[in-house]
Motif scaffolding. Structure first.
Motif, PDB file in Angstrom:
ATOM      1  N   ARG A   1      34.529  46.890  37.834  1.00 49.83           N
ATOM      2  CA  ARG A   1      35.810  46.780  37.124  1.00 49.83           C
ATOM      3  C   ARG A   1      35.900  45.508  36.299  1.00 49.83           C
ATOM      4  N   PRO A   2      36.637  45.581  35.202  1.00 57.19           N
ATOM      5  CA  PRO A   2      36.733  44.444  34.279  1.00 57.19           C
ATOM      6  C   PRO A   2      37.183  43.149  34.943  1.00 57.19           C
ATOM      7  N   TYR A   3      38.063  43.196  35.931  1.00 55.52           N
ATOM      8  CA  TYR A   3      38.519  41.918  36.467  1.00 55.52           C
ATOM      9  C   TYR A   3      37.385  41.169  37.164  1.00 55.52           C
ATOM     10  N   VAL A   4      36.444  41.936  37.714  1.00 54.23           N
ATOM     11  CA  VAL A   4      35.278  41.301  38.326  1.00 54.23           C
ATOM     12  C   VAL A   4      34.375  40.712  37.240  1.00 54.23           C
TER      13      VAL A   4
ATOM     14  N   ALA B   1      35.315  39.764  34.354  1.00 51.49           N
ATOM     15  CA  ALA B   1      36.000  38.597  33.793  1.00 51.49           C
ATOM     16  C   ALA B   1      35.717  37.372  34.658  1.00 51.49           C
TER      17      ALA B   1
ATOM     18  N   HIS C   1      37.791  37.456  45.203  1.00 49.84           N
ATOM     19  CA  HIS C   1      38.274  38.414  44.217  1.00 49.84           C
ATOM     20  C   HIS C   1      38.221  39.850  44.698  1.00 49.84           C
TER      21      HIS C   1
ATOM     22  N   ASN D   1      40.987  43.202  47.633  1.00 53.31           N
ATOM     23  CA  ASN D   1      41.327  44.529  47.154  1.00 53.31           C
ATOM     24  C   ASN D   1      40.787  45.647  48.019  1.00 53.31           C
TER      25      ASN D   1
ATOM     26  N   PHE E   1      38.444  42.898  27.770  1.00 53.22           N
ATOM     27  CA  PHE E   1      37.962  44.252  28.030  1.00 53.22           C
ATOM     28  C   PHE E   1      38.937  45.327  27.576  1.00 53.22           C
TER      29      PHE E   1
ATOM     30  N   SER F   1      42.871  47.570  34.636  1.00 56.83           N
ATOM     31  CA  SER F   1      41.939  47.061  35.628  1.00 56.83           C
ATOM     32  C   SER F   1      41.335  45.735  35.194  1.00 56.83           C
ATOM     33  N   THR F   2      41.922  45.121  34.148  1.00 54.36           N
ATOM     34  CA  THR F   2      41.328  43.897  33.656  1.00 54.36           C
ATOM     35  C   THR F   2      41.833  42.671  34.410  1.00 54.36           C
ATOM     36  N   LEU F   3      42.929  42.846  35.159  1.00 56.09           N
ATOM     37  CA  LEU F   3      43.448  41.734  35.947  1.00 56.09           C
ATOM     38  C   LEU F   3      43.342  42.079  37.424  1.00 56.09           C
ATOM     39  N   ASN F   4      43.027  41.063  38.239  1.00 58.48           N
ATOM     40  CA  ASN F   4      42.908  41.295  39.667  1.00 58.48           C
ATOM     41  C   ASN F   4      44.268  41.648  40.252  1.00 58.48           C
TER      42      ASN F   4
END
Lengths: 288, 537, 329
Positions: free
Chosen positions: A178-181, A183, A198, A202, B360, B365-368
């Motif tokens: 996933r993008p947050y990872v 990032a 991180h 979740n 992105f 899903s770009t922020l935790n």
């Protein structure tokens, strides 16, 4: 990994989109479990009283004077024996579920995030351990090497961990792309930080639901082992042992057998109800 | 009533509610036989629910009220969902075509079998005993109608491309011979070039079968020329309706005008050709294969500070791979990346956050989800040399209220989340900002705002930007120069003006033509079917 | 046409490679387990030779005989390989307790255990899958709630409790079933094994029912079913489509469940006094009859390995996406 983990997770997925479970049932289960937990922690205090033998009072039926649930053939009070046995029956499974979850979070996250050789090694170990039925290994190892209570608990932690590792790994591999990872990777954070700060928060819902399920299974497994005479020294109060002993005197005092059996079922049921409830709640929130 | 109207669809007082409130305010509309009604709206407008209400396929907890008439059959929209009365509506009267062809076809059944189910259901309803030969022959006919060869019947959906799957779905839906076909965003999940083909096909089939059609979309551009009337919805209400050409030429409601303006047209090229500047980021000969599939072959690009390079291509073109290799999220098989003259190591291991950052595509899903906005931004700030900025400073940079810092992502809208993602990317003061389809998942009106924000940041901060997108309209709005990718190779490059106005390569010409056709021309348009009847040049 | 022909042969050879790899990894695991099992003998506390002698008198002649029989003077690895190859040839050593070839001892018990496992598995399938499908199709109804309640009970009651309860109620108070023993052959055997199998099946059926329900419900709420309904297909056809895809996780879980059954047989055989492998294991562990313990462990591991392979192959057969993915990889 041999089996697709999504299907394994179905076993923990109880009522994906279902109807409301009556709220009183959930509250009652929670209260009941809390009581049981408190009793378990306090149970060592009753050890002396519970193991007091008295030949004169042997095999008294339930409802006798001073012995609500009667006595066994050694004259021990069944009620006290049952309450004193709570510790052995509950603390062990709690430790097993916790220990297994801890191992799962540490190793499952590594396997799911780092992949490559780490994943391969952990995967092979998991596959190997999963190839043997838990009971079989427990009996063989405990029987041949002789095993006390905590050694049995430690062994069960190791035997329960592989399927939990798989479940956590599946959760992590779902989060990792996933993008947050990514990032976080772009911010050049350390892999350990990304994994445990991180990603792990979740997969808490997954881990917690699994923890509850494990507790119920561990309860059943440990009591089955002590029924077979493994893991518990003779004479110590323990529900499984009590059932074995109670079998012999079921004609004179059935309470010795029935009460601990009923308690095992009730605790397991309460755990399952709570586990299902949280599983649904957390899944609903995840859908958002 | 005309014959067309009596054979058509009439909806009265359609009203959709849920426990949370009204999703769709009571509305009426009608669609004559042989005509298409386009229902346009952004997310949350209620357009999908309207479609589902007509076929009684609302999700749990959502109810509909009202009445509908299709042909000579009148029915109540409030009937409980698994009930006998819907059996007379679904299929024979109204069929619903879903958005995602990857999930709407069952993956365990062959394509032919799925179409055959519909054929057999229709024959059974007519009281005819389905013979295997008849059914097979009809399946073949249906496949031919959607321009697919007969051997597709034996294949599984997982073996087909998105466009082909959607055609199979169309064939399956038409097997019931409905009077009304409702297509819910039927091409949103498809490539730009395929979108046009599938929509043209739908229009043709509609005319051929003399059906009524409701076409639901968020994109005014693609329904122009493919619909007769339009209904514009916003937050559950109809804000404008009418003949589509009239509405596009002369919108009455400000929201409609906003949608028209925000619709990125490939014809308005705004950014100027860049002044000559020194190159900041250069990639030389980058190649990457996944297994034995080459995703990127020998790609070479350059970007200067304060300049936006658009990287354009369809899905599978390698544009994302190029961006990720430059960012260090993928390790190339060959080639180098240099930043300000210094070679960057492949992979993230020795890279620094102040070099390149990336925004992105998916705002959801770009922020935790378990971090507050403040936590996310603080962590990003701590990786840069300048640690004295606060999350509030960053939020203001992207035009967000600083009070949002204590919230979690689930409390923010898509557009807001994407702004936070931009703020996070800017926190380490990167020299290069990569936007990987950063506006593709946003509503059209929000898209425009984000693009303006990015353009402003580019000018204020002197960033070099790589903008990856499949949408030529977006490129026209923000990119100074453009590079076109196809199957992993760069097939054309140049200033935006030149590439879009006078493309040299065949592929680029095809993309530009499709984009032009799917943009709002705001002038006289001819209907697709008329265009298709003309002899091919 | 030629192109699709070569594509198909290429896909088939890739598939074959996947199958071979799976087999190889299972064999590797078995090898590791066999090694672990073998070392068990040498890790057991107490004097090795005395253990191996068991109840026989420990004269010097006897000790020498044991040393020769178990090749105790050879290096460890040689002993392991010798044991392994003998096992593969069918020679699993001699039982210390019964002084008979282990293979014979196991063979005489195998029938009861296999019948028990098969019977429980069938009972569990017959109970769980239809109930799971019904619960999902009528989710929220009385049937669904009752089934969920039953499954909760099945999950929460340990086998030994159910076994004792079963014997007390259905064999002692109401003499319906025999309380112990495996009976003669054919129908008498099945009659004796019914209660133990039912007890074993209860816990398994509970898990299987939940998995079935979850899987079918997930399909019914998915896009493919909505689209099927939207085209006017009848509920019967819709359910059959849902079942086809729901089947896959059910089948693969059924394989997993078989391993749980194997665990449960040990308890059930003990409580019901059935002369099967489970009871043999219990007794052998108590008596420290290591060759028997080793042999049973190896046998069980091999059985589970076989099941894993069958499950993986069934997955390949049932899911077209996996076939496409593995052949394209």
């Amino acid at each position: 990994m041999s089996l697709p983990a999504e299907d394994l997770s179905l076993a923990t997925q109880v009522h994906p989109i279902g109807r409301r479970r009556p709220a009183w049932l959930v509250t009652a289960s929670a209260v009941f479990l809390l009581l049981v937990l408190v009793t378990a922690v306090a149970s060592p205090l009753l050890l002396d009283a519970a193991t007091r033998q008295s030949i004169l009072d042997s095999l008294l039926p339930p409802g006798s004077d001073g012995h609500l649930l009667g006595t066994d053939e050694l004259g021990r009070d069944v009620l006290l024996l049952t309450i004193a046995g709570t510790g052995s029956a509950i603390i062990g499974p709690l430790a097993i579920a916790l220990g297994s979850m801890l191992l799962a979070i540490v190793f499952g996250t590594m396997a799911g995030y780092l992949r490559g050789p780490v994943d391969w090694v952990i995967g092979r170990l998991v596959d190997t351990l999963l190839s043997l039925p838990v009971m079989l290994v427990a009996i063989v190892v405990a029987g041949i090497f002789g095993a006390g209570y905590w050694v049995t608990v430690a062994m069960l932690i190791v035997l329960f961990a592989p399927s939990d590792i798989r479940i956590v790994r599946a959760g992590v591999t779902e989060q990792a792309p996933r993008p947050y990872v990514e990032a976080a990777q772009m911010l050049s954070l350390s892999p350990a930080r990304i994994m445990y700060r991180h990603i792990v928060p979740n997969i808490w819902p997954l881990a917690f639901t699994n923890f509850m399920l494990n507790f119920a299974i561990a309860l059943v497994t440990l009591s089955s082992l002590s029924f077979l005479g493994i893991g518990v020294a003779p004479g110590t109060p323990d529900w499984g042992r009590q059932i074995t002993d109670g079998r012999g005197i079921v004609g004179d005092n059935p309470a010795m057998l029935i009460v601990p059996a009923l308690l095992i079922i009730l605790v397991a049921m309460a755990t399952n109800i709570l586990g299902d409830h949280f599983g649904e709640r957390l899944r609903e929130r995840g859908i958002q | 009533m005309t014959r067309e109207a009596s054979q058509g669809v009439q909806v009265t007082a359609l009203h959709v509610v849920s426990a949370a409130g009204t999703i769709v305010q009571p509305l009426d509309f009608s669609v004559d036989a042989g005509k298409t009604l386009a229902v346009i709206g952004e997310s949350g407008s209620g357009k999908s629910m309207t479609a589902r209400a007509l076929t009684g396929l609302l999700p749990r907890g959502v109810r509909a009220l009202g009445e509908a008439r299709i042909g000579d059959h009148t029915y109540s929209l409030a009937a409980p969902t698994p009930a006998g009365s819907w059996r007379n509506v679904r299929g024979r009267k109204a069929a619903l075509l879903l958005q995602d062809p990857f999930t709407s076809l069952s993956y365990v059944l062959r394509c032919g079998d799925q179409i055959a189910h519909g054929v057999r259901a229709r024959l059974a309803a007519e009281g005819v005993l389905p013979q295997r030969a008849t059914v097979e022959a009809e399946v073949e006919r249906r496949l031919d109608e959607v321009r697919l060869p007969a051997d597709i019947a034996r294949r599984y959906p997982s073996e087909l491309s998105g466009g082909m799957r959607q055609r199979v779905a169309i064939a399956a839906a038409l097997a019931a011979e409905p009077r009304l076909l409702i297509a819910d965003e039927p091409t949103t999940a498809l490539d730009a070039s395929t979108q046009g083909e599938v929509l043209d096909l739908l229009r043709e089939l509609q005319r051929a079968h003399h059906m009524s059609m409701i076409l639901i979309s968020h994109d005014l551009g693609i329904v122009e020329g493919r619909a007769d009337e339009v209904l514009v919805m916003r937050a559950g209400e109809v804000v404008e309706r009418g003949d589509i050409r009239g509405v596009l030429r002369n919108a009455q409601h400000p929201y409609t005008q906003q949608l028209i303006d925000a619709n990125p047209s490939v014809n308005d090229v705004s950014p100027p050709a860049p002044a000559a500047r020194s190159v900041l980021l250069a990639a030389q000969g980058l190649s990457k294969s996944f297994g034995d599939r080459p995703a990127l072959t020998d790609a070479t690009i350059e970007v200067a500070a304060g300049e936006v390079l658009g990287i354009v291509g369809e899905s599978g073109s390698g544009k994302s791979t190029l961006a990720r290799v430059i960012a260090g999220l993928e390790i190339p098989d060959a080639g180098t990346v240099t930043l300000a003259g210094r070679a960057l190591p492949p992979g993230r291991r020795h890279r620094k956050p102040g070099e390149i950052q990336i925004v992105f595509q998916d705002p959801y899903s770009t922020l935790n989800p378990s971090f507050t906005i403040a936590q996310t931004l603080k962590e990003a700030i701590n990786t840069s040399a300048e640690r004295d900025r606060t999350p509030a400073d960053l939020l203001q940079l992207v035009d967000l209220d600083p009070h949002l810092a204590s919230r979690r992502p689930s409390q923010l809208s898509g557009g807001q989340r994407q702004r936070v993602a931009i703020a996070r990317a800017l926190a380490p003061n990167p020299q290069v900002l990569i936007c990987d389809e950063s506006v593709s998942a946003l509503d059209v009106s929000v898209q425009a705002q984000i693009l303006d924000l990015l353009a402003r940041l580019r000018d204020e901060l002197g960033l070099a930007m790589l903008f990856i997108t499949h949408d030529l309209g977006v490129v026209a709005r923000i990119a100074n120069r453009v590079v076109v990718l196809r199957d992993g190779q760069i097939v054309e490059r140049g200033t935006t003006e030149k590439v879009l106005r006078s493309p040299a390569h065949e592929y680029t010409k095809m993309l530009v033509a499709a984009a032009e056709r799917d943009s709002i021309t705001r002038g006289a348009t001819t209907d697709v079917t008329t265009r298709l009847e003309e002899p091919h040049a | 046409m030629a192109e699709s022909g070569t594509r198909r042969t290429r896909a088939r050879s890739r598939l074959a490679r996947v199958v071979v790899l799976r087999l190889a990894s299972v064999l590797l695991i078995l090898l590791a387990l066999s090694f672990l099992t073998f070392t068990l003998l040498y890790l057991a506390p107490g004097d090795l030779v005395k253990n191996l002698l068991g109840n026989r008198p420990s004269s010097p002649a006897a000790i020498a005989a044991v040393r020769a029989q178990y090749h105790l003077d050879d290096p460890f690895l040689v002993r392991y390989l010798d044991w392994l190859f003998s096992a593969l040839r069918g020679d699993l050593g001699v039982s210390i307790r019964m002084q008979q070839p282990v293979a014979d001892v196991i063979a005489s018990r195998l029938g009861v255990t296999l019948t028990l496992i098969a019977f429980s598995f069938v009972l569990a399938l017959l109970a769980a899958i239809p109930l799971g499908i019904l619960s999902a199709a009528r989710s929220g109804s009385v049937v669904d709630r009752a089934a969920s309640g039953l499954s909760l009970l099945g999950l929460s009651a340990p086998s030994f409790v159910l076994a004792i309860l079963g014997i007390t109620v259905l064999a002692i108070w109401l003499p319906v079933f025999p309380a112990y023993g495996a009976g003669g052959n054919g129908l008498d055997r099945l009659w004796h094994l019914f209660l133990p199998s039912a007890v074993l099946a209860a816990g398994i059926a509970a898990i299987l029912m939940r998995i079935t329900r979850a899987s079918v419900l997930r399909e019914l709420e998915g896009d493919a079913i909505t689209f099927a309904r939207a085209r006017g297909l009848s509920e019967r056809v819709v359910l059959s489509i849902a079942l086809r895809s729901a089947l896959i996780p059910i089948v693969t879980s059924a394989g997993l469940i078989l391993t749980f059954i194997i665990s449960g047989t040990i308890i059930v055989e003990t409580v019901f006094a059935l002369p099967g492998l489970g009871q043999l294991l219990q007794q052998s562990v108590l008596f420290k009859d290591l060759p028997v313990v080793q042999a049973i462990t190896l046998l069980v591991a091999a059985m589970i390995g076989l099941i894993t392979i069958v499950v993986d192959l069934s997955y390949l057969a049932l899911d077209p996406r996996v076939r496409a993915r593995d052949s394209a990889a």
